[in-house]
Design a protein around this motif. Sequence first.
Motif, short mmCIF file in Angstrom:
data_model
loop_
_atom_site.label_atom_id
_atom_site.label_comp_id
_atom_site.label_asym_id
_atom_site.label_seq_id
_atom_site.Cartn_x
_atom_site.Cartn_y
_atom_site.Cartn_z
N LYS A 246 50.69 42.34 29.82
CA LYS A 246 51.53 42.17 31.01
C LYS A 246 50.72 42.36 32.30
CE LYS A 246 56.10 43.46 29.20
NZ LYS A 246 57.24 44.38 29.35
N ILE A 247 49.82 43.34 32.28
CA ILE A 247 48.99 43.59 33.46
C ILE A 247 48.09 42.39 33.73
CG2 ILE A 247 47.11 45.00 34.39
CD1 ILE A 247 48.33 47.36 32.78
N SER A 248 47.46 41.87 32.67
CA SER A 248 46.56 40.73 32.82
C SER A 248 47.29 39.50 33.34
CB SER A 248 45.90 40.41 31.47
OG SER A 248 45.04 39.31 31.57
N SER A 249 48.46 39.19 32.76
CA SER A 249 49.22 38.02 33.22
C SER A 249 49.81 38.26 34.61
CB SER A 249 50.34 37.69 32.22
OG SER A 249 51.26 38.76 32.14
N GLY A 250 50.08 39.53 34.91
CA GLY A 250 50.66 39.85 36.21
C GLY A 250 49.71 39.63 37.37
N MET A 251 48.40 39.63 37.08
CA MET A 251 47.41 39.41 38.15
C MET A 251 47.59 38.04 38.80
SD MET A 251 45.63 42.16 38.46
CE MET A 251 45.25 43.64 37.49
N ASP A 252 48.07 37.07 38.04
CA ASP A 252 48.21 35.71 38.56
C ASP A 252 49.26 35.61 39.66
OD1 ASP A 252 46.27 34.75 36.84
OD2 ASP A 252 47.71 34.29 35.25
N SER A 253 50.20 36.55 39.67
CA SER A 253 51.25 36.50 40.68
C SER A 253 50.94 37.35 41.91
CB SER A 253 52.58 36.96 40.07
OG SER A 253 52.49 38.29 39.61
N VAL A 254 49.81 38.05 41.88
CA VAL A 254 49.42 38.92 43.00
C VAL A 254 48.69 38.10 44.06
CG1 VAL A 254 48.07 40.94 43.70
CG2 VAL A 254 49.26 40.93 41.49
N PRO A 255 49.05 38.21 45.32
CA PRO A 255 48.35 37.48 46.38
C PRO A 255 46.84 37.77 46.36
CG PRO A 255 50.35 38.47 47.24
CD PRO A 255 50.17 39.01 45.85
N GLN A 256 46.05 36.75 46.64
CA GLN A 256 44.61 36.89 46.60
C GLN A 256 44.11 37.98 47.54
OE1 GLN A 256 42.85 35.07 44.32
NE2 GLN A 256 41.10 36.37 44.82
N LYS A 257 44.77 38.14 48.68
CA LYS A 257 44.33 39.16 49.64
C LYS A 257 44.48 40.56 49.07
CE LYS A 257 48.76 39.33 52.16
NZ LYS A 257 49.13 40.68 51.75
N ASP A 258 45.52 40.78 48.26
CA ASP A 258 45.70 42.09 47.64
C ASP A 258 44.67 42.33 46.56
OD1 ASP A 258 47.98 42.96 49.12
OD2 ASP A 258 49.23 41.62 47.93
N LEU A 259 44.29 41.27 45.83
CA LEU A 259 43.25 41.40 44.81
C LEU A 259 41.92 41.75 45.46
CD1 LEU A 259 44.05 38.39 42.43
CD2 LEU A 259 44.51 40.82 42.04
N ARG A 260 41.59 41.02 46.54
CA ARG A 260 40.31 41.26 47.22
C ARG A 260 40.26 42.67 47.79
NH1 ARG A 260 40.99 35.95 49.32
NH2 ARG A 260 41.81 36.86 51.24
N ALA A 261 41.37 43.14 48.33
CA ALA A 261 41.41 44.47 48.94
C ALA A 261 41.21 45.58 47.92
CB ALA A 261 42.73 44.67 49.67
N SER A 262 41.48 45.30 46.66
CA SER A 262 41.41 46.34 45.62
C SER A 262 40.20 46.24 44.72
CB SER A 262 42.69 46.29 44.76
OG SER A 262 43.84 46.42 45.54
N GLN A 263 39.37 45.21 44.88
CA GLN A 263 38.30 44.97 43.92
C GLN A 263 37.22 46.05 43.92
OE1 GLN A 263 36.99 40.91 44.51
NE2 GLN A 263 38.71 40.08 43.34
N ALA A 264 37.10 46.80 45.00
CA ALA A 264 36.12 47.89 45.02
C ALA A 264 36.50 48.99 44.02
CB ALA A 264 36.03 48.49 46.42
N MET A 265 37.76 48.99 43.57
CA MET A 265 38.25 50.00 42.63
C MET A 265 38.24 49.51 41.19
SD MET A 265 39.11 52.89 44.04
CE MET A 265 40.29 53.53 42.85
#
Length: 308
Positions: A246-265
């Motif tokens: 669910k977490i892996s498939s859920g990444m597709d619905s997350v805005p790219q800006k939120d993914l980029r903001a969290s990638q350092a973690m």
Amino acid sequence: MARTRFVGDSGLTARMTLVLFLLGALFVGLIAVLMAVFGRSGGPGVAVLIGIAGLGVAWYQWYSSDKVAMKAMRAREVTPEQAPELHGMIDRLCALADMPKPRVGIADTPLPNAFATGRSPERSVVVVTTGIMGRLTAEELEGVLAHELAHVAHRDVLVMTVASSAGIVAGMLTQGAQYGALFGGRSRDNNSGLPVWIVVLAVSLVTYAISFLLLKILSRYRELSADRAGAYLTMKPQALASALQKISSGMDSVPQKDLRASQAMNAFFIAPAVKGVSLSTLTSTHPSLEQRLEQLARIQTELGRTTP
């Protein structure tokens, strides 16, 4: 590894010990080379100062890892009154694992994820996002929390932070060498030889590359180890497997800006904040989803054979 009821993992202990030894040797070798290089140019103390500065940064990262991580995710600590169900799950798991209860935090982000950090089991924090709480069932979230508590019990946050020292120093040197290039730094003993900054840049890049790969290899194994330990603690590996899917498939619905903001973690997350990218590479912080699901399926089969 801390003495808890999480299953032991001699492989993780051996790997953490080996990586610490190799990176320690790499760090000493780096400082020795720098002392030789700067010694020829009349400044061996520079190498020592760089080493001390690198260790200082690593120490600060370890000492303040919980605060730094929570600030990076804009997470807030919550009380049992503010999040009774979440605290109740962690209370039960900590009692089951016979370990100190960490602080509990929530990050307001649609990113479905969780992480644990802190310099010791007594100074740790487990954080979940609002995105993961809204996506998983109670049983699945419990599996995720057991995974994160396994990281705390294994003390692998401490090891990863200490092991990063060589890479931190190498990164500082790379930047310093590029800065030195602007001023054409050269060995005073041999004006026809290579400029000092080229030697420093080459050595620091090699050190950083080796450190980077060793840490990524260790990071992937520690995730598999936490999956294993968490699954055996709850006796519900299928719940963690379902959560990971669910977490892996859920990444597709997350805005790219939120993914980029969290990638350092990413190295701390239960799953990296990426989508549409293969994780089966030397540079990934996590094993592939397929590897994790296969391991959990084997544990499920094993538990099925031993359950009366």
